[in-house]
Design a protein around this motif. Structure first.
Motif, mmCIF file in Angstrom:
data_model
loop_
_atom_site.group_PDB
_atom_site.id
_atom_site.type_symbol
_atom_site.label_atom_id
_atom_site.label_comp_id
_atom_site.label_asym_id
_atom_site.label_seq_id
_atom_site.Cartn_x
_atom_site.Cartn_y
_atom_site.Cartn_z
ATOM 1 N N ALA A 100 0.738 -1.260 0.059
ATOM 2 C CA ALA A 100 -0.086 0.170 0.044
ATOM 3 C C ALA A 100 0.898 1.219 -0.138
ATOM 4 C CB ALA A 100 -0.924 0.008 1.374
ATOM 5 N N THR A 101 2.239 1.080 0.643
ATOM 6 C CA THR A 101 2.740 2.324 0.426
ATOM 7 C C THR A 101 3.675 2.303 -0.647
ATOM 8 O OG1 THR A 101 4.652 1.279 1.484
ATOM 9 C CG2 THR A 101 3.512 2.552 3.205
ATOM 10 N N PRO A 102 3.322 3.572 -1.710
ATOM 11 C CA PRO A 102 3.982 3.647 -2.930
ATOM 12 C C PRO A 102 5.385 3.788 -2.759
ATOM 13 C CG PRO A 102 2.624 5.436 -2.460
ATOM 14 C CD PRO A 102 2.399 4.668 -1.323
ATOM 15 N N PRO A 103 6.376 3.218 -3.777
ATOM 16 C CA PRO A 103 7.797 3.499 -3.497
ATOM 17 C C PRO A 103 8.141 4.919 -3.920
ATOM 18 C CG PRO A 103 7.158 2.363 -5.606
ATOM 19 C CD PRO A 103 6.058 2.485 -4.884
ATOM 20 N N LYS A 104 9.346 5.422 -3.329
ATOM 21 C CA LYS A 104 9.825 6.845 -3.254
ATOM 22 C C LYS A 104 10.149 6.799 -4.749
ATOM 23 C CE LYS A 104 10.810 7.438 1.474
ATOM 24 N NZ LYS A 104 11.966 7.635 2.512
ATOM 25 N N LYS A 105 10.071 8.180 -5.348
ATOM 26 C CA LYS A 105 10.572 8.358 -6.646
ATOM 27 C C LYS A 105 12.088 8.419 -6.526
ATOM 28 C CE LYS A 105 6.820 8.726 -9.591
ATOM 29 N NZ LYS A 105 6.893 7.743 -10.533
ATOM 30 N N ARG A 106 12.805 7.912 -7.438
ATOM 31 C CA ARG A 106 14.450 8.185 -7.410
ATOM 32 C C ARG A 106 14.718 9.557 -7.861
ATOM 33 N NH1 ARG A 106 18.584 7.559 -10.786
ATOM 34 N NH2 ARG A 106 20.471 6.869 -9.861
#
Length: 139
Positions: A100-106
């Motif tokens: 549910a927690t979207p990955p952080k943008k690199r």
């Protein structure tokens, strides 16, 4: 008892629990009592999960997910059926919470010119050290 993770709630009717015999400690009891739990949750057909969460869950679940989109969790850590049932539900909740927690943008970064220069100098120095280890020729 429905599973709630943040704003996502999975009702009981979406979960299928099967009790199976567990291996491991328990003496003769292990041969008589089905204390292990196999929890099945059909991710692909679940109306409770948004599409992005389903997609991330597919990658996180790995081998626990079937081709049909069913997530299977086996819990046999404890000797009692109720503890294994809770364990399976907690593990499912943890997986869904992770998905549910979207990955952080690199954020793209560049190597500084100074770092490139240092790297090349270190390589040159190392090359000189190794070149000095060659065979010694007599005069």
């Amino acid at each position: 008892m429905a599973i709630s993770i943040g704003d996502i709630t999975i009702p009981d009717w979406e979960l299928v629990e099967t009790f199976i015999r567990a291996s491991g400690p328990g003496g003769q009891n292990v041969n008589k009592v089905a204390s292990a739990v196999q929890l099945r949750f059909h991710v692909k057909n679940s109306p409770s999960l948004p599409e992005p969460v389903k997609a991330r869950l597919r990658t996180i679940a790995g081998r626990r997910m079937t081709r049909e989109g069913e997530l299977i969790i086996e819990a046999k850590r404890f000797r009692t059926q109720e503890q294994n049932r809770e364990d399976a539900r907690e593990r499912l909740a943890a997986l869904i919470e992770r998905a549910a927690t979207p990955p952080k943008k690199r954020v793209k970064t560049r190597v500084s010119a100074n770092q490139k220069r240092k790297r090349v100098e270190d390589k040159r120095r190392r090359s000189e050290v190794k070149a000095g280890r060659g065979r010694v020729t007599g005069d």
